[in-house]
Write a protein that holds these residues in place. Structure first.
Motif, PDB file in Angstrom:
ATOM      1  N   UNK A  62     107.487 119.078  45.613  1.00 27.02           N
ATOM      2  CA  UNK A  62     108.253 118.829  46.290  1.00 27.02           C
ATOM      3  C   UNK A  62     109.572 119.655  45.882  1.00 27.02           C
ATOM      4  N   UNK A  63     110.169 119.832  44.934  1.00 29.08           N
ATOM      5  CA  UNK A  63     111.479 121.261  44.780  1.00 29.08           C
ATOM      6  C   UNK A  63     110.963 121.893  43.338  1.00 29.08           C
ATOM      7  N   UNK A  64     109.587 121.872  42.318  1.00 29.10           N
ATOM      8  CA  UNK A  64     109.734 123.086  41.380  1.00 29.10           C
ATOM      9  C   UNK A  64     109.798 124.540  42.087  1.00 29.10           C
ATOM     10  N   UNK A  65     110.254 125.292  41.482  1.00 30.54           N
ATOM     11  CA  UNK A  65     109.597 126.806  41.912  1.00 30.54           C
ATOM     12  C   UNK A  65     108.613 127.430  40.327  1.00 30.54           C
ATOM     13  N   UNK A  66     108.122 127.782  40.897  1.00 28.83           N
ATOM     14  CA  UNK A  66     106.914 129.219  40.081  1.00 28.83           C
ATOM     15  C   UNK A  66     107.559 130.622  39.942  1.00 28.83           C
ATOM     16  N   UNK A  67     107.974 130.868  39.127  1.00 29.93           N
ATOM     17  CA  UNK A  67     107.745 132.435  39.312  1.00 29.93           C
ATOM     18  C   UNK A  67     106.587 133.664  38.543  1.00 29.93           C
ATOM     19  N   UNK A  74      95.607 140.387  30.409  1.00 27.52           N
ATOM     20  CA  UNK A  74      96.026 140.042  29.138  1.00 27.52           C
ATOM     21  C   UNK A  74      96.293 138.150  28.572  1.00 27.52           C
ATOM     22  N   UNK A  75      96.884 137.505  28.240  1.00 28.81           N
ATOM     23  CA  UNK A  75      97.164 136.479  28.659  1.00 28.81           C
ATOM     24  C   UNK A  75      98.194 135.810  29.164  1.00 28.81           C
ATOM     25  N   UNK A  76      98.255 134.786  29.503  1.00 23.35           N
ATOM     26  CA  UNK A  76      99.173 134.130  30.223  1.00 23.35           C
ATOM     27  C   UNK A  76      99.385 132.849  29.526  1.00 23.35           C
ATOM     28  N   UNK A  77     100.670 134.084  29.743  1.00 22.56           N
ATOM     29  CA  UNK A  77     102.435 132.611  29.207  1.00 22.56           C
ATOM     30  C   UNK A  77     103.073 132.057  29.841  1.00 22.56           C
ATOM     31  N   UNK A  78     102.822 130.649  30.265  1.00 21.91           N
ATOM     32  CA  UNK A  78     103.768 129.980  30.826  1.00 21.91           C
ATOM     33  C   UNK A  78     105.163 129.566  30.440  1.00 21.91           C
ATOM     34  N   UNK A  79     106.469 129.861  30.554  1.00 14.83           N
ATOM     35  CA  UNK A  79     107.826 129.207  30.296  1.00 14.83           C
ATOM     36  C   UNK A  79     108.488 128.667  31.151  1.00 14.83           C
ATOM     37  N   UNK A 119     115.776 135.492  30.282  1.00 18.82           N
ATOM     38  CA  UNK A 119     114.524 135.880  29.880  1.00 18.82           C
ATOM     39  C   UNK A 119     113.302 136.105  30.586  1.00 18.82           C
ATOM     40  N   UNK A 120     113.895 136.020  31.755  1.00 16.36           N
ATOM     41  CA  UNK A 120     112.563 136.433  32.820  1.00 16.36           C
ATOM     42  C   UNK A 120     112.709 138.025  33.497  1.00 16.36           C
ATOM     43  N   UNK A 121     113.765 137.723  33.875  1.00 12.19           N
ATOM     44  CA  UNK A 121     114.870 139.361  33.868  1.00 12.19           C
ATOM     45  C   UNK A 121     114.730 140.578  32.426  1.00 12.19           C
ATOM     46  N   UNK A 122     114.488 140.036  31.542  1.00 16.70           N
ATOM     47  CA  UNK A 122     114.543 141.196  30.395  1.00 16.70           C
ATOM     48  C   UNK A 122     112.965 140.929  30.015  1.00 16.70           C
ATOM     49  N   UNK A 123     112.586 140.283  30.469  1.00 13.09           N
ATOM     50  CA  UNK A 123     110.852 140.472  30.163  1.00 13.09           C
ATOM     51  C   UNK A 123     109.951 141.706  31.360  1.00 13.09           C
ATOM     52  N   UNK A 136     107.549 131.757  35.023  1.00 15.65           N
ATOM     53  CA  UNK A 136     107.574 130.936  34.722  1.00 15.65           C
ATOM     54  C   UNK A 136     107.440 129.717  35.578  1.00 15.65           C
ATOM     55  N   UNK A 137     108.004 128.315  35.609  1.00 17.75           N
ATOM     56  CA  UNK A 137     108.346 127.344  35.639  1.00 17.75           C
ATOM     57  C   UNK A 137     109.445 126.692  35.525  1.00 17.75           C
ATOM     58  N   UNK A 138     110.372 126.015  36.473  1.00 14.93           N
ATOM     59  CA  UNK A 138     111.376 125.584  36.862  1.00 14.93           C
ATOM     60  C   UNK A 138     111.173 124.369  37.350  1.00 14.93           C
TER      61      UNK A 138
END
Length: 434
Positions: A62-67, A74-79, A119-123, A136-138
């Protein structure tokens, strides 16, 4: 480059964006949105994440955002961060207090969003020093226990892959700068129930002609207080709260029915079953004792699963954060009786995924110490869901961004090698939704 050097390099960019992040936090705090109504927040999140170089998909659950940022093998890291607010009228008096009457970020989700975007910006800026995929999961609707499940049911794993670890954090009334994580059952399961108890209405002057649902409900409330004290072992933990009792319209009218809303917190399946069975038995028993001609209706409002932190994931993540912030900043708060639905992202895939979810402080250290010494912590330090809840913008944002960035780098691979993997074919641009 060592892991410590990679982390230090990534965090060097934080000073330059502190002001921008503080402004973002204040803007989000002033414009809270209820569960599944987070359209303004989602749009701002999508815009910023896309500007950092992430492939952004909107409208997930519905209103979620995934970046997503794919950066070699390499590994997949979910934040994960949640972004819905609560139906609370703000009373902080802050210059950036909510402009939406009756809606407030009383649980700190605005802080979570700000820290994850930081964090997404720095990474992204430090991508030469790591390899793998960041997801990145919002998430919407955490407060109603529906958001994580909605995103999973919207094909989250098929569209974005199964992560190798799930990481997230929650601001809390700990001293700012402190980090708290507990291995094992860390946040309680919740069962929220709506109960309708049926009586027989009559004039207030003739109670003998009624079956009074007010008395029935009041007796039920009192009896429910015995569930934890008399049916749960001393070494177990459970909480039973009647948060709402509504009945009647006028002093001289005995109504036909009463409604209770009950909140239950437990940590183990056995205790949960025992408490739910006791609650149902008491509700039905009090109705029968009162002579009710109709059995009560018990319906589920929402439910959260137990949040079970993986012990190895907690050790690895906290070791990394402690190396940056200082080991004296890491504590074990024990099990928290609050609830969280982030665990869906770790338990609903084809395989179990390690989860590490921690608390970070937002309260003034001096105020906390003073209140603890005086024995007035619960009174003087506003907690989550309070109309006075107001984390210190700084250094809470800095702590949250540092912790999340450091945690991600503790799980991502080293410097990028090999071809960059393509993103899942179903990913969309920020303007797309479903």
């Amino acid at each position: 480059m060592t892991a410590a050097e990679r982390t230090a390099s990534a965090l060097r960019g934080l000073d330059a964006i502190k002001g921008e992040l503080a402004d973002l936090y204040r803007d989000l705090h002033a414009h809270p949105e209820l569960s599944f109504e987070e359209h303004r927040t989602a749009a701002e999140v999508a815009r910023r994440a896309a500007s950092y170089g992430y492939e952004v998909t909107t409208g997930v659950g519905r209103t979620g955002v995934v970046a997503v940022l794919a950066n070699g093998e390499g590994p997949t890291v979910l934040l994960r961060a949640d972004f819905d607010a609560l139906p609370v009228t703000e009373r902080t008096g802050l210059p950036y207090a909510s402009v939406n009457d009756g809606v407030m970020h009383a649980c700190g989700h605005d802080m979570h969003v700000t820290c994850l975007l930081g964090a997404l910006r720095l990474l992204a800026d430090a991508r030469d020093g790591w390899s793998g995929r960041i997801v990145g999961v919002f998430q919407p609707a955490e407060e109603t226990a529906q958001g994580a499940r909605a995103m999973v049911e919207d094909g989250f794993y098929e569209r974005f892959g199964i992560p190798d670890v799930v990481l997230g954090q929650h601001v809390a009334p700990l001293p700012v700068g402190m980090i708290g994580a507990h291995a094992g059952p860390a946040f309680a399961a919740t069962d929220a129930l709506r109960v309708r108890m049926f009586g027989k209405g009559a004039h207030g002057s003739r109670p003998e002609a009624s079956i009074d649902p007010v008395v029935m409900a009041a007796a039920t409330v009192m009896r429910l207080q015995t569930v934890v004290s008399r049916e749960i072992a001393g070494g177990e933990t459970a909480v039973v709260t009647v948060g709402s009792l509504r009945a009647g319209t006028k002093d001289n009218i005995i109504p036909d029915e009463a409604e209770l809303q009950i909140n239950i917190r437990t940590y183990t399946p056995e205790v949960r079953r025992r408490v739910l069975a006791a609650v149902e038995r008491i509700i039905k028993g009090e109705a029968a004792t009162a002579g009710a001609e109709r059995e009560p209706e018990i319906t589920e409002i929402d439910a959260f699963p137990v949040l079970d932190n993986d012990a190895a994931a907690v050790e690895r993540t906290m070791a990394a954060i402690g190396a940056v912030l200082g080991e004296d900043r890491i504590l074990d708060p024990g099990p928290v009786t609050g609830s969280e639905d982030v665990g869906y992202f770790a338990t609903c895939a084809d395989r179990e995924v390690p989860l590490c979810y921690w608390l970070f402080g937002g309260a003034g250290p001096a105020e906390v110490v003073t209140a603890q010494k005086a024995g007035t912590f619960e009174r003087d330090i506003p907690s989550n869901h309070s109309p006075f809840f107001a984390p210190l913008v700084e250094p809470a944002v800095t702590t949250g961004v540092t912790a999340l960035t450091t945690a991600a780098l503790a799980w991502l691979g080293g410097a990028k090698t090999g071809p960059q993997p393509s993103s899942p074919p179903s990913s969309k641009s920020p303007s797309d939704s479903r």
